[in-house]
Structures are given as C-alpha cells and as structure tokens.
Design an enzyme around this catalytic site. Structure first.
Site, mmCIF file in Angstrom:
data_model
loop_
_atom_site.group_PDB
_atom_site.id
_atom_site.type_symbol
_atom_site.label_atom_id
_atom_site.label_comp_id
_atom_site.label_asym_id
_atom_site.label_seq_id
_atom_site.Cartn_x
_atom_site.Cartn_y
_atom_site.Cartn_z
ATOM 1 N N SER A 163 -2.593 0.924 -7.997
ATOM 2 C CA SER A 163 -2.884 -0.483 -8.302
ATOM 3 C C SER A 163 -4.117 -0.629 -9.192
ATOM 4 O O SER A 163 -4.989 0.246 -9.231
ATOM 5 C CB SER A 163 -3.125 -1.265 -7.017
ATOM 6 O OG SER A 163 -2.019 -1.143 -6.162
HETATM 7 N N1 SAH Z 1 -1.797 2.721 -2.492
HETATM 8 C C1 SAH Z 1 -1.377 3.578 -3.570
HETATM 9 C C2 SAH Z 1 -0.443 2.911 -4.549
HETATM 10 C C3 SAH Z 1 0.850 2.723 -3.963
HETATM 11 S S1 SAH Z 1 2.252 2.370 -4.924
HETATM 12 C C4 SAH Z 1 -2.539 4.189 -4.299
HETATM 13 O O1 SAH Z 1 -3.689 3.888 -3.977
HETATM 14 O O2 SAH Z 1 -2.291 4.997 -5.205
HETATM 15 C C5 SAH Z 1 3.300 2.065 -3.528
HETATM 16 C C6 SAH Z 1 3.699 3.285 -2.748
HETATM 17 O O3 SAH Z 1 4.445 2.843 -1.630
HETATM 18 C C7 SAH Z 1 4.605 4.219 -3.529
HETATM 19 O O4 SAH Z 1 4.052 5.497 -3.561
HETATM 20 C C8 SAH Z 1 5.908 4.183 -2.740
HETATM 21 O O5 SAH Z 1 6.603 5.408 -2.722
HETATM 22 C C9 SAH Z 1 5.411 3.822 -1.352
HETATM 23 N N2 SAH Z 1 6.415 3.248 -0.454
HETATM 24 C C10 SAH Z 1 7.428 2.396 -0.758
HETATM 25 N N3 SAH Z 1 8.146 2.109 0.337
HETATM 26 C C11 SAH Z 1 7.575 2.802 1.377
HETATM 27 C C12 SAH Z 1 7.888 2.945 2.758
HETATM 28 N N4 SAH Z 1 8.930 2.330 3.313
HETATM 29 N N5 SAH Z 1 7.072 3.731 3.510
HETATM 30 C C13 SAH Z 1 6.029 4.395 2.969
HETATM 31 N N6 SAH Z 1 5.709 4.316 1.657
HETATM 32 C C14 SAH Z 1 6.466 3.530 0.866
#
Ligand code: SAH
Length: 238
Positions: A86
């Site tokens: 993000s």
């Molecule tokens: N917080 C992260 C950015 C996340 S992007 C950072 O600091 O880099 C969102 C993430 O959520 C992605 O990696 C995606 O694979 C994950 N995601 C999506 N659905 C999910 C689920 N059901 N359980 C766990 N992770 C999930």
C-alpha cells in the site's frame, strides 16, 4: 616516525571506510524522514508512535529490487503475484485508526511484503500476520528473519478464519472483502478494533472501522473511499 604513523593512517582509513559504507547501506533515513513529513504528517496523521514507526522501517527492503528507487514515493508498488504494497499514507492511516497500545495483540490479514506488519511491530511486540499466497508468506517470513523482526508471528493460510485459538485487541485487513468475516469479529476482544476495506473490485470500497465495545456490541464507521486488491479464499464463496 613516518613509518610508525603509516600503519595508523591505514587503520584509520579502513575503519572510516567501514563506517562510511555502513552509513551508505542505510542512506534512506533522509528519504524516510521526508516521506513521513510530506506524505503523512502534513496530511494530518499525528500519532507519534505511528510517525516514528514509519520513520524506522526501511520500505525499500520490502519492495522488489526493480522498484527500490520508488520505495519512498507517494504510491502503492507491485510486489508480485498481482499484489501491491500500500501507499505509505494508507499504511499510516490504517495504523493510526487501529489505535494500537504497546503490548496489545494485533492480527494482520494480508501480509504481502510484510511492511505493514513491520510497522506494527515497532508499536507493539505482539504482531500476528496471515498471507494466503504461499510464496509471499515465505518471502515475508524470510525478510522478518533477515531484518530481525522477531516479534512477528506469520503463517500461510486463509485469513477469513483469523488465527484460530487466539484473540486480538486489533485486526487490520489489507485486502478488500465484500463483508467483514464473522470469525474476525469473534476473535476480537471487548474494546477491540478492526480496520478493513469493504467492497468488491467493481464497487467503491470504504475503509471501515469496526469497534467492539466493552459489552461486546459491535458498531462500524466508514472512514474514506479506498482501492485495495481483493480478499480471496473463503470470502469469495460466501
Ligand atoms: N499489507 C501488505 C500489502 C497487502 S496486499 C504489505 O504491507 O505489503 C494484500 C494481500 O492480501 C495480498 O498479498 C493478498 O495475497 C492477501 N490476501 C488476499 N486475500 C487473503 C486472505 N483471504 N487471507 C490472507 N491473505 C489474503
């Protein structure tokens, strides 16, 4: 005399070049200070714990090599597998809204690069994080180990179900879900908060703050419209 001083000069040169290289290895401190001032503080984030955590964590170590030069830019960046880290402002805003006190237990859903978890780990020593994409979970785990983020517990799995057997003071979801997963509300302690983007990729998503009061009653407050990658896994079928 000159002969005696010569080795001393060489020694000083070696030591100073070592110190200089160390400084060079972390030449991002200026960029981090500027990022926090212009992108975060000037936009109204005032929580000093959040500001100092954002100054501490080297975002450049959480983005792929080819994006390192953009690590402190005011934007999200690709981290592979169609996912993104993000924008720094959004990380700071979500962290501030989560209102974390030192010692509180926090769960993050969507580890991605591990950056958000690293920021949280400067505020409390109890951080849990779950990532559904195995490769991302493993590389974030390796990063935590390499950079000494020993207080982060991580696992590969579907965050829809939270971290079974645990309960939390705060839960931060970094992917957009169509609804708030009920297991997350169940795992929230009285007085706890969830910060989560709600909405599908085709709708306007809203960052929602969910609060469970001391009696267990749950209320939700929309904060701002946002755009996040979708929450996958069980949430898609419900
Ligand atoms: N917080 C992260 C950015 C996340 S992007 C950072 O600091 O880099 C969102 C993430 O959520 C992605 O990696 C995606 O694979 C994950 N995601 C999506 N659905 C999910 C689920 N059901 N359980 C766990 N992770 C999930």
């Amino acid at each position: 005399m000159v002969r005696r001083i010569f080795p001393v000069i060489i020694f000083i040169l070696i030591v100073s070049s070592f110190v200089f290289c160390q400084g060079g290895a972390d030449s991002t401190i200026g960029q981090r200070i500027k990022m926090v001032k212009t992108q975060i503080e000037d936009r109204g984030i005032l929580d000093t714990d959040v500001l100092s955590a954002m100054r501490e964590v080297r975002r450049d170590l959480f983005v792929p090599e080819e994006y390192r030069s953009l690590a402190y830019a005011d934007r999200p960046l690709p981290i592979g597998f169609g996912q993104t880290i993000s924008q720094p402002y959004i990380v700071a805003l979500m962290t501030e809204l989560l209102d974390v006190e030192p010692g509180e237990k926090i769960l993050e859903i969507g580890t991605g690069s591990g950056y958000q978890a690293a920021v949280l780990s400067y505020i409390t020593d109890q951080v849990f994080t779950i990532e559904i994409i195995k490769e991302l979970a493993l590389s974030a785990g390796a990063r935590f180990k390499e950079y000494g983020y020993d207080n982060i517990k991580w696992k590969n799995g579907d965050g829809y179900y939270g971290w079974e057997g645990e309960s939390f003071d705060g839960i931060i979801v970094t992917a957009a879900a169509g609804h708030v997963p009920p297991p997350l509300i169940e795992q929230l302690n009285p007085g706890g908060r969830i910060i989560i983007p709600v909405g599908s990729i085709f709708q306007v998503q809203y960052l929602m703050l969910i609060i469970k009061d001391a009696e267990g009653a749950v209320s939700s407050i929309p904060v701002i419209p946002v755009r996040f990658v979708p929450f996958t896994g069980a949430a898609m079928e419900k």
